[in-house]
Scaffold this motif. Structure first.
Motif, PDB file in Angstrom:
ATOM      1  N   CYS A  64       0.827  -1.208   0.000  1.00 19.43           N
ATOM      2  CA  CYS A  64       0.000   0.000   0.000  1.00 19.43           C
ATOM      3  C   CYS A  64       0.858   1.253   0.000  1.00 19.43           C
ATOM      4  CB  CYS A  64      -0.947   0.005   1.204  1.00 19.43           C
ATOM      5  SG  CYS A  64      -0.121   0.371   2.780  1.00 19.43           S
ATOM      6  N   GLY A  65       2.080   1.131   0.540  1.00 16.18           N
ATOM      7  CA  GLY A  65       2.963   2.288   0.583  1.00 16.18           C
ATOM      8  C   GLY A  65       2.757   3.193   1.790  1.00 16.18           C
ATOM      9  N   GLN A  66       1.706   2.939   2.562  1.00 15.88           N
ATOM     10  CA  GLN A  66       1.447   3.833   3.705  1.00 15.88           C
ATOM     11  C   GLN A  66       1.586   3.145   5.062  1.00 15.88           C
ATOM     12  OE1 GLN A  66      -0.864   4.518   0.933  1.00 15.88           O
ATOM     13  NE2 GLN A  66       0.590   6.157   0.596  1.00 15.88           N
ATOM     14  N   CYS A  67       1.417   1.847   5.116  1.00 13.07           N
ATOM     15  CA  CYS A  67       1.401   1.184   6.423  1.00 13.07           C
ATOM     16  C   CYS A  67       2.822   1.088   6.987  1.00 13.07           C
ATOM     17  CB  CYS A  67       0.784  -0.210   6.312  1.00 13.07           C
ATOM     18  SG  CYS A  67       1.872  -1.412   5.533  1.00 13.07           S
ATOM     19  N   LYS A  68       2.902   0.693   8.248  1.00 13.85           N
ATOM     20  CA  LYS A  68       4.212   0.665   8.881  1.00 13.85           C
ATOM     21  C   LYS A  68       5.170  -0.321   8.219  1.00 13.85           C
ATOM     22  CE  LYS A  68       4.611  -0.732  13.148  1.00 13.85           C
ATOM     23  NZ  LYS A  68       4.220  -0.823  14.570  1.00 13.85           N
ATOM     24  N   ARG A  69       4.653  -1.448   7.746  1.00 15.22           N
ATOM     25  CA  ARG A  69       5.547  -2.413   7.107  1.00 15.22           C
ATOM     26  C   ARG A  69       6.039  -1.895   5.760  1.00 15.22           C
ATOM     27  NH1 ARG A  69       6.680  -3.980  11.435  1.00 15.22           N
ATOM     28  NH2 ARG A  69       5.399  -5.427  12.581  1.00 15.22           N
ATOM     29  N   CYS A  70       5.145  -1.351   4.949  1.00 19.85           N
ATOM     30  CA  CYS A  70       5.595  -0.796   3.669  1.00 19.85           C
ATOM     31  C   CYS A  70       6.651   0.270   3.903  1.00 19.85           C
ATOM     32  CB  CYS A  70       4.412  -0.217   2.901  1.00 19.85           C
ATOM     33  SG  CYS A  70       3.407  -1.498   2.106  1.00 19.85           S
ATOM     34  N   ARG A  71       6.423   1.082   4.928  1.00 16.32           N
ATOM     35  CA  ARG A  71       7.372   2.158   5.220  1.00 16.32           C
ATOM     36  C   ARG A  71       8.710   1.635   5.688  1.00 16.32           C
ATOM     37  NH1 ARG A  71       6.896   7.972   7.943  1.00 16.32           N
ATOM     38  NH2 ARG A  71       6.956   8.987   5.927  1.00 16.32           N
ATOM     39  N   GLN A  72       8.725   0.371   6.140  1.00 15.57           N
ATOM     40  CA  GLN A  72       9.990  -0.270   6.520  1.00 15.57           C
ATOM     41  C   GLN A  72      10.626  -1.003   5.352  1.00 15.57           C
ATOM     42  OE1 GLN A  72       8.220  -2.701   9.694  1.00 15.57           O
ATOM     43  NE2 GLN A  72       9.741  -1.874  11.080  1.00 15.57           N
ATOM     44  N   GLY A  73       9.957  -0.994   4.201  1.00 15.73           N
ATOM     45  CA  GLY A  73      10.488  -1.754   3.071  1.00 15.73           C
ATOM     46  C   GLY A  73      10.023  -3.200   3.062  1.00 15.73           C
ATOM     47  N   MET A  74       9.082  -3.540   3.941  1.00 15.41           N
ATOM     48  CA  MET A  74       8.589  -4.922   4.021  1.00 15.41           C
ATOM     49  C   MET A  74       7.232  -5.028   3.323  1.00 15.41           C
ATOM     50  SD  MET A  74       9.639  -5.569   7.997  1.00 15.41           S
ATOM     51  CE  MET A  74       9.080  -7.290   8.013  1.00 15.41           C
ATOM     52  N   TYR A  75       7.238  -4.771   2.040  1.00 13.90           N
ATOM     53  CA  TYR A  75       5.949  -4.643   1.344  1.00 13.90           C
ATOM     54  C   TYR A  75       5.191  -5.959   1.219  1.00 13.90           C
ATOM     55  CZ  TYR A  75       9.007  -5.901  -2.536  1.00 13.90           C
ATOM     56  OH  TYR A  75       9.914  -6.527  -3.348  1.00 13.90           O
ATOM     57  N   THR A  76       5.877  -7.076   1.301  1.00 13.59           N
ATOM     58  CA  THR A  76       5.122  -8.336   1.259  1.00 13.59           C
ATOM     59  C   THR A  76       4.394  -8.603   2.581  1.00 13.59           C
ATOM     60  OG1 THR A  76       7.141  -9.561   1.819  1.00 13.59           O
ATOM     61  CG2 THR A  76       6.536  -9.475  -0.499  1.00 13.59           C
ATOM     62  N   SER A  77       4.708  -7.823   3.607  1.00 13.54           N
ATOM     63  CA  SER A  77       4.001  -7.912   4.885  1.00 13.54           C
ATOM     64  C   SER A  77       3.054  -6.732   5.078  1.00 13.54           C
ATOM     65  CB  SER A  77       5.004  -7.948   6.042  1.00 13.54           C
ATOM     66  OG  SER A  77       5.831  -9.075   5.945  1.00 13.54           O
ATOM     67  N   TYR A 111      17.463 -18.969  14.476  1.00 14.43           N
ATOM     68  CA  TYR A 111      16.442 -18.019  14.065  1.00 14.43           C
ATOM     69  C   TYR A 111      15.701 -18.589  12.858  1.00 14.43           C
ATOM     70  CZ  TYR A 111      19.055 -14.747  17.036  1.00 14.43           C
ATOM     71  OH  TYR A 111      19.700 -14.136  18.090  1.00 14.43           O
ATOM     72  N   VAL A 112      14.407 -18.356  12.834  1.00 10.28           N
ATOM     73  CA  VAL A 112      13.544 -18.946  11.811  1.00 10.28           C
ATOM     74  C   VAL A 112      12.798 -17.837  11.085  1.00 10.28           C
ATOM     75  CG1 VAL A 112      11.574 -20.478  11.424  1.00 10.28           C
ATOM     76  CG2 VAL A 112      13.248 -21.025  13.206  1.00 10.28           C
ATOM     77  N   TYR A 113      12.868 -17.845   9.783  1.00  9.79           N
ATOM     78  CA  TYR A 113      12.279 -16.789   8.972  1.00  9.79           C
ATOM     79  C   TYR A 113      11.168 -17.358   8.092  1.00  9.79           C
ATOM     80  CZ  TYR A 113      16.556 -14.566  10.487  1.00  9.79           C
ATOM     81  OH  TYR A 113      17.568 -14.063  11.274  1.00  9.79           O
ATOM     82  N   GLY A 114       9.938 -17.107   8.485  1.00 12.64           N
ATOM     83  CA  GLY A 114       8.819 -17.488   7.644  1.00 12.64           C
ATOM     84  C   GLY A 114       8.669 -16.453   6.544  1.00 12.64           C
ATOM     85  N   ILE A 115       8.827 -16.856   5.304  1.00 11.62           N
ATOM     86  CA  ILE A 115       8.754 -15.829   4.256  1.00 11.62           C
ATOM     87  C   ILE A 115       7.521 -15.993   3.407  1.00 11.62           C
ATOM     88  CG2 ILE A 115      11.244 -15.436   4.127  1.00 11.62           C
ATOM     89  CD1 ILE A 115      11.030 -16.931   1.357  1.00 11.62           C
ATOM     90  N   ARG A 116       7.007 -14.893   3.015  1.00  6.98           N
ATOM     91  CA  ARG A 116       5.840 -14.821   2.179  1.00  6.98           C
ATOM     92  C   ARG A 116       6.277 -14.192   0.865  1.00  6.98           C
ATOM     93  NH1 ARG A 116       0.824 -15.393   3.021  1.00  6.98           N
ATOM     94  NH2 ARG A 116      -0.492 -14.765   1.302  1.00  6.98           N
ATOM     95  N   GLY A 117       6.346 -15.016  -0.155  1.00  8.88           N
ATOM     96  CA  GLY A 117       6.603 -14.479  -1.478  1.00  8.88           C
ATOM     97  C   GLY A 117       8.015 -13.999  -1.689  1.00  8.88           C
ATOM     98  N   GLU A 118       8.156 -12.874  -2.315  1.00  6.70           N
ATOM     99  CA  GLU A 118       9.423 -12.489  -2.932  1.00  6.70           C
ATOM    100  C   GLU A 118       9.793 -11.061  -2.606  1.00  6.70           C
ATOM    101  OE1 GLU A 118       6.234 -12.555  -4.413  1.00  6.70           O
ATOM    102  OE2 GLU A 118       6.656 -10.437  -4.342  1.00  6.70           O
ATOM    103  N   GLY A 119       9.851 -10.722  -1.303  1.00 10.02           N
ATOM    104  CA  GLY A 119      10.035  -9.333  -0.876  1.00 10.02           C
ATOM    105  C   GLY A 119      11.418  -8.764  -1.111  1.00 10.02           C
ATOM    106  N   LYS A 120      11.592  -7.544  -0.598  1.00  8.98           N
ATOM    107  CA  LYS A 120      12.871  -6.810  -0.637  1.00  8.98           C
ATOM    108  C   LYS A 120      13.454  -6.745  -2.050  1.00  8.98           C
ATOM    109  CE  LYS A 120      13.421  -6.369   4.007  1.00  8.98           C
ATOM    110  NZ  LYS A 120      14.199  -7.259   4.875  1.00  8.98           N
ATOM    111  N   SER A 121      12.571  -6.605  -3.021  1.00  8.82           N
ATOM    112  CA  SER A 121      13.002  -6.503  -4.424  1.00  8.82           C
ATOM    113  C   SER A 121      13.908  -7.652  -4.843  1.00  8.82           C
ATOM    114  CB  SER A 121      13.690  -5.142  -4.680  1.00  8.82           C
ATOM    115  OG  SER A 121      12.754  -4.098  -4.512  1.00  8.82           O
ATOM    116  N   ALA A 122      13.705  -8.792  -4.237  1.00  8.89           N
ATOM    117  CA  ALA A 122      14.551  -9.952  -4.536  1.00  8.89           C
ATOM    118  C   ALA A 122      14.391 -10.428  -5.971  1.00  8.89           C
ATOM    119  CB  ALA A 122      14.243 -11.099  -3.572  1.00  8.89           C
ATOM    120  N   THR A 123      13.232 -10.209  -6.560  1.00  5.13           N
ATOM    121  CA  THR A 123      13.084 -10.628  -7.964  1.00  5.13           C
ATOM    122  C   THR A 123      14.086  -9.914  -8.859  1.00  5.13           C
ATOM    123  OG1 THR A 123      11.293  -9.033  -8.130  1.00  5.13           O
ATOM    124  CG2 THR A 123      10.665 -11.358  -7.994  1.00  5.13           C
ATOM    125  N   ARG A 124      14.381  -8.658  -8.526  1.00  2.00           N
ATOM    126  CA  ARG A 124      15.342  -7.943  -9.371  1.00  2.00           C
ATOM    127  C   ARG A 124      16.751  -8.508  -9.204  1.00  2.00           C
ATOM    128  NH1 ARG A 124      12.521  -2.002  -8.629  1.00  2.00           N
ATOM    129  NH2 ARG A 124      10.665  -2.592  -9.812  1.00  2.00           N
TER     130      ARG A 124
END
Lengths: 376, 376, 376, 376
Positions: free
Chosen positions: B102-115, B303-316
């Motif tokens: 969305c670009g406005q929520c706290k996660r988007c503002r942290q760069g965590m757009y998949t969350s 440490y365990v990282y549950g990931i959803r999709g392809e965040g942090k511009s990883a596709t690029r």
């Protein structure tokens, strides 16, 4: 300071068999000091070690029938310096953290000394330099102990011995908050389980500006202490739904959960009440496998940090907050016993006799057993 | 490029009820482009959505009976630009990632757009700007789709349409490796589960210099592909003990485990074979709670990282490696079908007919169904 | 709340030419609110913009002769909501931060919205969505302003308007401390330059547990305020050697330096007094190239963070600390003027008339000009 | 392996006064091994130390008239093990990195061992355990040297001695890329200065997927090698404007600049060509203060990382890439001399005689001086 040749020390023979013996006072080596122990607090892990051995029991190693002295939450006075040590001086009051990594393995080299790959490899003919006092090397239920200089923190003059023993507990809470990111001001933090680490996690989170801080548990007396340490809301899970309260107060769930209960329910509720992209620190654990909703972690991009002890020099950050009187850690200290009465002290801690939380053993003087007034 | 008013698109009525309909071609808004889809790969999540809805199903929202078009691993050609868009030009070949936060929520503002905390809030009267094409907004089993410009990557001229559809899969693998730290050169990596994400996790880990890379699974044909993608060792868990092999090859256990199997066994073995201070990425998950040894995580500071999709511009980053031909992602592409035969394509993917791994649907031209020769 | 069609607003014609005009009240769009401004503080950057334009002046863009309204440290009341906004409600008191990134560029997608690559591209026919109110979009020397919802923080009922205007200053200090690592409890921090950002850097560092915190400057009155905000030691560099004091107090030099003076001397002293592996944040800068000892940075593995504004949602963390009354930001507020006297207020700020630090302009009511009593 | 009592070693008397002497072979202590040196490369820093002393010269310490042996880029064969060492075995080929931190100071405990606060405190009566071989402890222009085990990397059988000496150079490049974030796939990287570190920074950046990689310098022969190592574009700054080329190729400037030239111009151009939020690593430095545009860093939120050596175990990551043959480091090796001709070798390196880049000294056998054919 005159250091005697021998000292009184409790040693662990078989499971739950502690005896007070006379042992040689150990001699500090390079980068080590000898600490004259003034006070030592009892941790739930001490009870486990005394009963079952260390979490990562090593073949042929401590603790049973090895003349091993447990106890790890101690403070005292620098009594002697190893060769070349000029970072501390004799007579200085210090408190300790548990782990001194080997300094050579990949984890130590990354600064992750509590995850030292040579954990426990420090007995018999092997000495990789790792120490975890009270776990794999002799600890604090004794008059003296050896500590690597990097495990020490100075104790301010106006801090009591008893309070100083609580720094390693606060340091564990601080480590948990460090690993989930550390920048918790204005963020929502839920702490599950009002044991010593949980209660001080409330205190540290609040000191760092977290808001709201929610504490859950089953005993109202403990929750009341949590409120005094800064919890904005306490939830007795026998009376209320924690997940509902958290969702209602936070909207989308908590940013961080510090899990200090170690139960199946607490672990699954942590996953349910953490918001997307939030983080869970596991500072406690169930001793058996539990039915866990792993999918919730993946679907919500939740990260989980199992922490061991008090890494990343978190005890020093905890001490800095305590020295600045940002919270009153002594609220969790309830009872004091002299060294000779360690077994009674352990019983109080084990059975939560008289609502015991932190039971402290004092090494010197003629202290009688006592209950701290302030928390009655 | 001339954009028609309507297009062919598959829509999802009830569970497993897909129909090919004629729908209006959508119109890109600010920061969006219209993509003419040239090819779309089928992901296991597509099959789940078509059968069960999205992982985070929203009341009143997609996917059933909402004229919803699934499909998220597509690539194509920019067909039209939203107002003000100058980052791309019409005619440019692009591939996509799923999430536009969305670009406005706290996660988007942290760069965590998949969350994104506004995940799925983009229908009816609510539009927070979040898009997860093929999940909560219309996807790629159609001739055209809308994409936010930040979900696009340019496709090199010498990369086939089919290969370009695999970037989001490689991006998910890259995201997992990113979240565990990213600096894996010379580190040991175990990948459990030779599905598409697992196979490309092998490829990406190897491209970044990981060593050794160990892949586990039950089908030798898949493991063979893993070996071609760079696995130093493959373990058929029906024939060998994965934990034993990992311990033997690494000494103290793996530094990183990328868990792509989603089974109780795989999750617990991940905990058992990760070394102290190591990290586990969960890129798959069981649909029911499983008996999990949570204590192993805490005792070993894992440490365990549950990931959803392809965040942090990883596709690029994945695209950069694929464009530089660091690995041959097409090894996982097995079958191609025309758009009209989507249902057959889904059957192949679901049933792994003819050893299908990645099944690609081509949108244009007169392609007949085909099996890719190179991996027979 | 009834919103009028027009409002009073100061606009910047040529350099140092401000006029009070009647302008249309702007209308909030998606993800935006209209803020009725209640108070606005004056920042040194306002003075620069009014005289010289923005730090990153854009051809054909603001500020001169564009009907541009400067001012960026404001707070107020939500007066109207853009379409779909439900995060805030009309009547709520809010304070603001400056930057709303475009949300699409690589930096915004990394969470680095103050480094938005579309900075300033939001006028004429171009609108990439970036806003930097008071820099490239209309700001707060007016009765109303538009704000993206992600730039807002709620103001507690018991916080005065004047104090709330200081959140963006505290947020800048917090951003600096965030970028150098954030975990400063027990670490040594030197702040050079007792301007508003420097003074609140002392306060924030102390609130986070830093110790010792050393503040340097040339004016004893300012240094006294720094001491009240928590500085353990202040150094008047006209009377003492800052580097010597820091070396003496810390042994090996400071862990962190927050450089808020912007002079050649301060920059080089920062390099000289930072210990090996320490970090320097540059929150101020000289307007001309200066002779800098770059080699000192390399020889001592020092990292330098040039920060722009108040990124990483630091204003919200700063607000959390201020709401919890961890420090009294109002110690830096000295004067108040009504809107009509903005030019006088700017003169006070520019010339430090009557020892002015933060000069606040109030928008409503019949305030007379005043000097805050508490700091006389 | 039979270890003799004495060895040939070059020692540094006064500035530029090297003599070949017979010295006792040192004895490894706990966590140390004795390395029989097989080859050692010459670094520009060696030339500086031989002429001027170490970058952080310590009173009373090395290098002059202390029987000190310089040289730090060496590889060899494990000849003897210190007490308790089982991580390596006698006969194993190893290459080294320079720094072994003390393991006790705050930086070592953070994993920042190249910033050890006990740097150089390892002579006379003081021994804090820090070693920087060839800087503060005896180095590699000799037949044998002591190394802490955490400074070793195994050398693959198919890697030549000469190539193995280049690992510490590649490790320095890797460290720089690590500190700016490490995830450079698809990101733009400019390397200024085609010395050994710059050339291998091109190679490492390219191996990690960076694109485009741009290399600047003044000598076309060097730039040609850079192109062979993967540079997408080379810029001879005597013929073209680097800033213009970078801006043209990247649009908004480079994401990362690895500054390896150490000149005033290079430093300022780095600031000018880095985009907002980008990062600069300083791997070289001018010996005098330079006129630097500090304001550009602040206005553009640029972070600058002065790096010392090859921290964060970067040599092991570099070795992993070299072992996997991701780039041909031997392209920078130009000349080989026998140990007895060290002075000639140093002259070649100092004067770039015959286009020398890396000059390697071989310890054993009857090698004649030679120029490597492949790069003629």
């Amino acid at each position: 300071m005159i250091v005697p040749a021998t000292m009184r020390a409790w040693v662990l023979d078989g499971p739950n068999e502690l005896h007070l013996v006379e042992k040689p006072v150990p001699v500090p080596k390079r980068a080590e000091v000898l600490v004259r122990i003034d006070a030592v607090a009892i941790c739930a892990t001490d009870l486990e070690i005394i009963e079952m051995g260390t979490p990562a029991l090593i073949e042929g190693g401590p603790p049973f029938h090895k003349n091993f002295t447990p106890g790890h939450e101690y403070m005292g006075t620098v009594a002697a310096l190893g060769p070349g040590v000029d970072e501390y001086r004799v007579g200085e009051r210090v408190t300790v953290e548990i782990h001194a990594g080997c300094g050579q393995c990949k984890r130590c080299r990354q600064g992750m000394y509590t995850s030292c790959h040579n954990y426990g490899l420090n007995y018999g003919n092997v000495d990789k330099g790792h120490r975890a006092n009270g776990f794999t090397t002799d600890g604090g239920f004794a008059e003296y102990a050896i500590n690597n200089i990097n495990t020490l923190s100075q104790v301010p003059d106006d801090m009591s011995d008893e309070e100083a023993t609580l720094v390693v507990t606060a340091g564990t809470s601080m480590y948990g908050l460090t690993e989930v990111g550390g920048l918790v001001a204005g963020e929502s933090v839920v702490v599950t389980g009002p044991g010593p680490i949980g209660l001080l996690a409330v205190a540290v989170a609040k000191a760092l500006g977290a808001s709201p801080v929610i504490l859950s548990g089953t005993r109202d007396a403990r929750l009341d202490i949590g409120r005094k340490l800064g919890a904005d809301r306490v939830v007795n899970i026998n009376k209320e739904s924690l997940v509902s309260v958290v969702k209602e107060m936070t909207g989308r769930g908590a940013d961080y959960v510090i899990e200090c209960a170690g139960t199946e329910t607490a672990i699954n509720e942590a996953a349910q009440m953490t918001n997307r992209g939030g983080k869970i620190c596991l500072a406690a654990f169930p001793h058996e496998p539990v039915l866990a909703d792993i999918g919730a972690l993946v679907k919500n991009n939740i990260y989980v940090y199992g922490i061991r002890g008090e890494g990343k020099s978190a005890t020093r950050r905890a001490m800095a907050l305590m020295a600045a009187k940002r919270f009153d850690a002594t609220l969790i200290h309830t009872h004091t016993f002299p060294l000779a009465e360690l077994r009674t002290a352990l019983d109080y801690a084990r059975n939560r006799t008289d609502d015991a939380i932190k039971v402290v053993v004092k090494m010197h003087g003629s202290e009688m057993r006592s209950r701290k007034e302030s928390t009655r």
